[in-house]
Write a protein that holds these residues in place. Structure first.
Motif, PDB file in Angstrom:
ATOM      1  N   ASN A  54      -8.719   4.701  11.328  1.00 45.17           N
ATOM      2  CA  ASN A  54      -7.791   4.323  10.243  1.00 45.17           C
ATOM      3  C   ASN A  54      -6.154   4.645  10.824  1.00 45.17           C
ATOM      4  O   ASN A  54      -5.429   3.697  10.430  1.00 45.17           O
ATOM      5  N   LEU A  57      -6.004   0.935  12.085  1.00 42.55           N
ATOM      6  CA  LEU A  57      -5.542   0.016  11.058  1.00 42.55           C
ATOM      7  C   LEU A  57      -4.189  -0.023  10.333  1.00 42.55           C
ATOM      8  O   LEU A  57      -3.518  -0.686  10.224  1.00 42.55           O
ATOM      9  N   GLU A  58      -3.683   1.455  10.316  1.00 39.79           N
ATOM     10  CA  GLU A  58      -2.316   1.634   9.806  1.00 39.79           C
ATOM     11  C   GLU A  58      -1.285   1.029  10.743  1.00 39.79           C
ATOM     12  O   GLU A  58      -0.325   0.442  10.324  1.00 39.79           O
ATOM     13  N   LYS A  60      -1.772  -1.143  12.850  1.00 40.25           N
ATOM     14  CA  LYS A  60      -1.590  -2.845  12.619  1.00 40.25           C
ATOM     15  C   LYS A  60      -1.076  -3.254  11.554  1.00 40.25           C
ATOM     16  O   LYS A  60      -0.152  -4.340  11.555  1.00 40.25           O
ATOM     17  N   LYS A  61      -1.264  -2.393  10.161  1.00 42.12           N
ATOM     18  CA  LYS A  61      -0.560  -2.878   9.057  1.00 42.12           C
ATOM     19  C   LYS A  61       1.217  -2.596   9.440  1.00 42.12           C
ATOM     20  O   LYS A  61       1.969  -3.362   8.858  1.00 42.12           O
ATOM     21  N   ALA A  62       1.631  -1.968  10.301  1.00 45.87           N
ATOM     22  CA  ALA A  62       2.962  -1.647  10.544  1.00 45.87           C
ATOM     23  C   ALA A  62       3.428  -2.465  11.631  1.00 45.87           C
ATOM     24  O   ALA A  62       4.730  -2.700  11.852  1.00 45.87           O
TER      25      ALA A  62
END
Length: 124
Positions: A54, A57-58, A60-62
């Motif tokens: 996670n 994932l977070e 990468k979202k940033a």
């Protein structure tokens, strides 16, 4: 993303995912490898893997790309390399055995970590 916001984001993500005993070590004057080491504990191998997955994932979202990750198969210690921030997610037994905080204990305290985000991370 600059180093300080990245460090604060990592701490926030780990806190949101119920990472335990989060420590932020300022090692920029001690090594050329990274600026900060963040150490957190998980409650089980599954929790450690979930924290690492996670977190990646977070991040990468940033808009950031992790440089690498190690240890996901063993799941008692996962390292996520974000360049200027290296994250160690460990089982309490591995964390106690390797005692990275003691190894880096002369590193300066990062007094800004958590203050901007209301973080409960402790600083070493």
């Amino acid at each position: 993303m600059d180093t300080e916001p990245l460090k604060d984001l990592v701490v926030k993500i780990l806190e949101d995912l119920k990472g335990k005993d989060i420590s932020v070590l300022d090692v920029k004057d001690r090594t050329s490898v990274t600026d900060y080491m963040i150490i957190a504990s998980g409650t089980s191998s599954r929790h450690i893997k979930s924290l690492a997955d996670n977190l990646i994932l977070e991040i990468k979202k940033a808009g950031e790309r992790p440089l690498g990750e190690e240890g996901k198969d063993a799941s008692d210690w996962v390292l996520v390399d974000l360049g200027d921030v290296v994250v160690h997610i460990m089982m309490p037994s591995a964390r106690e055995f390797y005692d990275l905080e003691r190894f880096w204990r002369d590193a300066p305290v990062d007094s800004s970590a958590g203050s901007a985000t209301g973080s409960s991370a402790h600083l070493v």
